[in-house]
Design a protein around this motif. Structure first.
Motif, PDB file in Angstrom:
ATOM      1  N   ALA A 106       0.816  -1.217   0.000  1.00 21.38           N
ATOM      2  CA  ALA A 106       0.000   0.000   0.000  1.00 21.38           C
ATOM      3  C   ALA A 106       0.846   1.262   0.000  1.00 21.38           C
ATOM      4  CB  ALA A 106      -0.894  -0.014   1.218  1.00 21.38           C
ATOM      5  N   LEU A 107       0.316   2.284  -0.610  1.00 24.34           N
ATOM      6  CA  LEU A 107       0.959   3.592  -0.555  1.00 24.34           C
ATOM      7  C   LEU A 107       0.696   4.212   0.801  1.00 24.34           C
ATOM      8  CD1 LEU A 107      -0.266   5.177  -3.911  1.00 24.34           C
ATOM      9  CD2 LEU A 107       2.060   4.506  -3.379  1.00 24.34           C
ATOM     10  N   SER A 108       1.608   5.019   1.260  1.00 22.79           N
ATOM     11  CA  SER A 108       1.323   5.739   2.492  1.00 22.79           C
ATOM     12  C   SER A 108       0.276   6.807   2.180  1.00 22.79           C
ATOM     13  CB  SER A 108       2.592   6.389   3.036  1.00 22.79           C
ATOM     14  OG  SER A 108       2.947   7.504   2.244  1.00 22.79           O
ATOM     15  N   LYS A 109      -0.413   7.237   3.198  1.00 18.52           N
ATOM     16  CA  LYS A 109      -1.430   8.280   2.997  1.00 18.52           C
ATOM     17  C   LYS A 109      -0.811   9.542   2.408  1.00 18.52           C
ATOM     18  CE  LYS A 109      -5.169   7.537   6.193  1.00 18.52           C
ATOM     19  NZ  LYS A 109      -5.968   8.170   7.232  1.00 18.52           N
ATOM     20  N   GLU A 110       0.376   9.866   2.861  1.00 18.02           N
ATOM     21  CA  GLU A 110       1.036  11.080   2.370  1.00 18.02           C
ATOM     22  C   GLU A 110       1.315  10.979   0.874  1.00 18.02           C
ATOM     23  OE1 GLU A 110       5.144  13.576   3.067  1.00 18.02           O
ATOM     24  OE2 GLU A 110       4.376  12.348   4.712  1.00 18.02           O
ATOM     25  N   GLU A 111       1.850   9.859   0.450  1.00 20.62           N
ATOM     26  CA  GLU A 111       2.124   9.663  -0.983  1.00 20.62           C
ATOM     27  C   GLU A 111       0.832   9.694  -1.791  1.00 20.62           C
ATOM     28  OE1 GLU A 111       4.173   5.959  -0.460  1.00 20.62           O
ATOM     29  OE2 GLU A 111       6.066   6.841  -1.103  1.00 20.62           O
ATOM     30  N   ALA A 112      -0.191   9.041  -1.279  1.00 22.31           N
ATOM     31  CA  ALA A 112      -1.482   9.014  -1.967  1.00 22.31           C
ATOM     32  C   ALA A 112      -2.062  10.425  -2.050  1.00 22.31           C
ATOM     33  CB  ALA A 112      -2.451   8.068  -1.271  1.00 22.31           C
ATOM     34  N   GLY A 113      -1.890  11.190  -0.989  1.00 22.23           N
ATOM     35  CA  GLY A 113      -2.365  12.577  -0.987  1.00 22.23           C
ATOM     36  C   GLY A 113      -1.662  13.414  -2.034  1.00 22.23           C
ATOM     37  N   GLN A 114      -0.351  13.227  -2.149  1.00 22.29           N
ATOM     38  CA  GLN A 114       0.419  13.955  -3.166  1.00 22.29           C
ATOM     39  C   GLN A 114      -0.004  13.546  -4.569  1.00 22.29           C
ATOM     40  OE1 GLN A 114       4.461  13.110  -2.032  1.00 22.29           O
ATOM     41  NE2 GLN A 114       4.507  14.720  -0.489  1.00 22.29           N
ATOM     42  N   LEU A 115      -0.210  12.252  -4.763  1.00 24.67           N
ATOM     43  CA  LEU A 115      -0.675  11.773  -6.071  1.00 24.67           C
ATOM     44  C   LEU A 115      -2.065  12.326  -6.388  1.00 24.67           C
ATOM     45  CD1 LEU A 115       0.494   8.050  -6.058  1.00 24.67           C
ATOM     46  CD2 LEU A 115       1.343   9.889  -7.513  1.00 24.67           C
ATOM     47  N   ALA A 116      -2.924  12.386  -5.389  1.00 26.85           N
ATOM     48  CA  ALA A 116      -4.271  12.928  -5.586  1.00 26.85           C
ATOM     49  C   ALA A 116      -4.194  14.403  -5.991  1.00 26.85           C
ATOM     50  CB  ALA A 116      -5.109  12.757  -4.322  1.00 26.85           C
ATOM     51  N   GLN A 117      -3.302  15.161  -5.367  1.00 24.91           N
ATOM     52  CA  GLN A 117      -3.139  16.577  -5.726  1.00 24.91           C
ATOM     53  C   GLN A 117      -2.666  16.723  -7.167  1.00 24.91           C
ATOM     54  OE1 GLN A 117      -0.452  17.894  -2.612  1.00 24.91           O
ATOM     55  NE2 GLN A 117      -2.131  18.862  -1.489  1.00 24.91           N
ATOM     56  N   ARG A 118      -1.698  15.903  -7.556  1.00 25.04           N
ATOM     57  CA  ARG A 118      -1.197  15.946  -8.939  1.00 25.04           C
ATOM     58  C   ARG A 118      -2.306  15.565  -9.919  1.00 25.04           C
ATOM     59  NH1 ARG A 118       3.818  12.627 -10.089  1.00 25.04           N
ATOM     60  NH2 ARG A 118       3.767  13.832 -11.986  1.00 25.04           N
ATOM     61  N   GLN A 119      -3.091  14.563  -9.547  1.00 28.56           N
ATOM     62  CA  GLN A 119      -4.178  14.105 -10.406  1.00 28.56           C
ATOM     63  C   GLN A 119      -5.237  15.198 -10.547  1.00 28.56           C
ATOM     64  OE1 GLN A 119      -3.646  11.533 -12.046  1.00 28.56           O
ATOM     65  NE2 GLN A 119      -5.562  10.888 -12.895  1.00 28.56           N
TER      66      GLN A 119
END
Length: 137
Positions: free
Chosen positions: A70-83
């Motif tokens: 799993a991705l960490s929440k922080e990484e997922a949050g950054q990916l969500a912002q980029r998306q």
């Protein structure tokens, strides 16, 4: 008044045709749908909206196993912002299509090559303009 030097000539085309714009619109709409689905998945992961279980409160005994999967929440949050930014850029490209300014470089006024727009449909610069801007930084 000065004449617009960017008149259409055999070597210079002011904009893409309506048919070409429709082709790009289809590409963008397809990418936009996929991007929105991915954004929702990432957002749900970060906010735990995807389930109603105790995934954020239960003790984690299999840290190594879960960490690898799993991705960490922080990484997922950054990916969500980029998306989200990508989605905004695609939506802006659709507006440019409606305004018939899509595919025109905002620096040089030249048409961005179709090959580039097919790969990066939200591009607003030709490669040469982007390189010029990077050199000036």
């Amino acid at each position: 008044m000065a004449e617009d030097v960017r008149k259409e000539t055999p070597d210079f085309k002011a904009r893409y045709s309506d048919e070409e714009l429709q082709e790009f619109k289809a590409i963008i709409i397809d990418m936009l749908e996929k991007a929105k689905k991915e954004y929702k998945t990432l957002r749900d992961y970060v906010t735990h909206d995807s389930s109603n279980d105790i995934e954020d409160t239960s003790p984690t005994f299999k840290v190594m196993e879960e960490g690898a999967n799993a991705l960490s929440k922080e990484e997922a949050g950054q990916l969500a912002q980029r998306q989200y930014k990508f989605i905004q850029n695609l939506e802006a490209a659709l507006v440019r299509i409606e305004n018939k300014t899509y595919g025109v470089c905002r620096v040089t006024g030249k048409l961005i090559p179709k090959e580039r727009l097919r790969l990066v449909p939200h591009a607003t610069l030709t490669v040469e303009a982007k390189e010029m801007m990077n050199k000036n930084k």
